[in-house]
Design an enzyme around this catalytic site. Sequence first.
Site, PDB file in Angstrom:
ATOM      1  N   ARG A  50      53.045 118.233   7.459  1.00 54.33           N
ATOM      2  CA  ARG A  50      53.957 117.223   7.988  1.00 54.33           C
ATOM      3  C   ARG A  50      53.180 116.056   8.585  1.00 54.33           C
ATOM      4  O   ARG A  50      53.614 114.899   8.499  1.00 54.33           O
ATOM      5  CB  ARG A  50      54.875 117.850   9.038  1.00 54.33           C
ATOM      6  CG  ARG A  50      55.955 118.745   8.457  1.00 54.33           C
ATOM      7  CD  ARG A  50      56.749 119.425   9.566  1.00 54.33           C
ATOM      8  NE  ARG A  50      57.844 120.197   9.044  1.00 54.33           N
ATOM      9  CZ  ARG A  50      59.113 119.785   8.990  1.00 54.33           C
ATOM     10  NH1 ARG A  50      59.426 118.580   9.426  1.00 54.33           N
ATOM     11  NH2 ARG A  50      60.052 120.562   8.516  1.00 54.33           N
ATOM     12  N   ASP A 104      52.845 123.151  17.318  1.00 55.54           N
ATOM     13  CA  ASP A 104      54.128 123.840  17.196  1.00 55.54           C
ATOM     14  C   ASP A 104      54.756 124.002  18.578  1.00 55.54           C
ATOM     15  O   ASP A 104      54.318 124.838  19.369  1.00 55.54           O
ATOM     16  CB  ASP A 104      53.907 125.202  16.545  1.00 55.54           C
ATOM     17  CG  ASP A 104      55.200 125.956  16.289  1.00 55.54           C
ATOM     18  OD1 ASP A 104      56.278 125.441  16.664  1.00 55.54           O
ATOM     19  OD2 ASP A 104      55.131 127.066  15.731  1.00 55.54           O
ATOM     20  N   ASN A 116      62.119 113.876  21.249  1.00 51.35           N
ATOM     21  CA  ASN A 116      62.945 113.891  20.051  1.00 51.35           C
ATOM     22  C   ASN A 116      62.920 115.237  19.324  1.00 51.35           C
ATOM     23  O   ASN A 116      63.842 115.549  18.570  1.00 51.35           O
ATOM     24  CB  ASN A 116      62.443 112.783  19.100  1.00 51.35           C
ATOM     25  CG  ASN A 116      63.145 112.773  17.766  1.00 51.35           C
ATOM     26  OD1 ASN A 116      64.244 112.250  17.637  1.00 51.35           O
ATOM     27  ND2 ASN A 116      62.509 113.344  16.752  1.00 51.35           N
ATOM     28  N   TYR A 161      72.972 125.120  20.022  1.00 49.74           N
ATOM     29  CA  TYR A 161      72.493 123.737  19.891  1.00 49.74           C
ATOM     30  C   TYR A 161      73.165 122.834  20.922  1.00 49.74           C
ATOM     31  O   TYR A 161      72.493 122.052  21.606  1.00 49.74           O
ATOM     32  CB  TYR A 161      72.790 123.227  18.479  1.00 49.74           C
ATOM     33  CG  TYR A 161      72.485 121.759  18.293  1.00 49.74           C
ATOM     34  CD1 TYR A 161      71.179 121.327  18.093  1.00 49.74           C
ATOM     35  CD2 TYR A 161      73.497 120.807  18.322  1.00 49.74           C
ATOM     36  CE1 TYR A 161      70.888 119.981  17.927  1.00 49.74           C
ATOM     37  CE2 TYR A 161      73.219 119.469  18.170  1.00 49.74           C
ATOM     38  CZ  TYR A 161      71.913 119.056  17.966  1.00 49.74           C
ATOM     39  OH  TYR A 161      71.634 117.725  17.822  1.00 49.74           O
ATOM     40  N   LYS A 214      71.404 120.658  24.028  1.00 51.05           N
ATOM     41  CA  LYS A 214      71.510 119.200  24.178  1.00 51.05           C
ATOM     42  C   LYS A 214      72.122 118.830  25.526  1.00 51.05           C
ATOM     43  O   LYS A 214      71.802 117.770  26.080  1.00 51.05           O
ATOM     44  CB  LYS A 214      72.319 118.628  23.022  1.00 51.05           C
ATOM     45  CG  LYS A 214      71.659 118.789  21.654  1.00 51.05           C
ATOM     46  CD  LYS A 214      70.477 117.858  21.492  1.00 51.05           C
ATOM     47  CE  LYS A 214      69.142 118.511  21.586  1.00 51.05           C
ATOM     48  NZ  LYS A 214      68.016 117.556  21.386  1.00 51.05           N
ATOM     49  N   VAL A 221      74.569 111.876  12.207  1.00 52.68           N
ATOM     50  CA  VAL A 221      74.109 111.066  11.080  1.00 52.68           C
ATOM     51  C   VAL A 221      73.501 111.958   9.997  1.00 52.68           C
ATOM     52  O   VAL A 221      73.045 113.071  10.267  1.00 52.68           O
ATOM     53  CB  VAL A 221      73.083 110.011  11.542  1.00 52.68           C
ATOM     54  CG1 VAL A 221      73.782 108.936  12.367  1.00 52.68           C
ATOM     55  CG2 VAL A 221      71.958 110.642  12.351  1.00 52.68           C
ATOM     56  N   THR A 281      70.895 112.972   8.533  1.00 53.15           N
ATOM     57  CA  THR A 281      69.503 113.382   8.441  1.00 53.15           C
ATOM     58  C   THR A 281      69.457 114.792   7.875  1.00 53.15           C
ATOM     59  O   THR A 281      70.489 115.409   7.610  1.00 53.15           O
ATOM     60  CB  THR A 281      68.857 113.375   9.834  1.00 53.15           C
ATOM     61  OG1 THR A 281      69.600 114.266  10.681  1.00 53.15           O
ATOM     62  CG2 THR A 281      68.862 111.974  10.445  1.00 53.15           C
TER      63      THR A 281
END
Length: 264
Positions: A37, A55, A81, A152, A156, A183, A185
């Site tokens: 990556r 990681d 992020n 999740y 958040k 969005v 992604t």
Amino acid sequence: MSRIFISGSSTGLGLMAAEWLARRGHRVVLHARNAVRANDARAALPQAEAVLTGDVSTIAGTREVATQVNALGTFDAVIHNAAVGYREAHRLTADGLPHVFAINTLSAYMLTALIERPKRLVYLSSGMHHHAGAHLDDILWQKRRWNGSEAYAESKLHDAMLAFAIARRWPDVFANALEPGWVPTRMGGPGAPDDMDQAHLTQAWLAAGDDPQADVTGRYFYHMKRMEPNPQALDTGLQDRLIAICGEISGVALPRISPPVAPA
């Protein structure tokens, strides 16, 4: 111009924010989970100052990322992020933690605590946090049946709580949270309805420091406009409990700013 580190920025919104910032002359440092990556990120944004690898699903890995950041010197802003999404199955990390909590909540706390304090901290939340509960009595999902969407959303909410806790504890730092919208992604999925052209702008704007309108702290944004967060995010008691829990699990204490010393 500002120097900005963005966790989880090899693809998606993190990379988009980095590209926006770099086009405007800011110095950006990217972060990728692994070498493959990282190579992709370097190819996508060759003007990045550096691409760090680590990681953040593990406590040791997150410590290492913070060490790498600090080795590069001070930063004006950090954008938290790094995250995994709402369709995750239940998996435990090497530390025995649910990986959604480890990446989305704990790594943000640890990087906040371990990276030398910048002028600006930006935390990515989600619209799903509005309907979540903090569930600090079962933050590791040991009592409840796993639900990836709920896990999740909780994480958040935790990120927003962390932003507001930092805004209280570190008054010399602009600490804010935002939701980028749902969005399309890789995390959001191809059917997500919100505007990709808007999704990365708020975090980049808050981090850049170019606009006095972004010189605020303890606020929540959506598409560069103020929005009220889930009321639990503003509960200082819950914020302090979250900080204490993350500190206990990670073994990393959140530094406090010493009060000013009165002149003799």
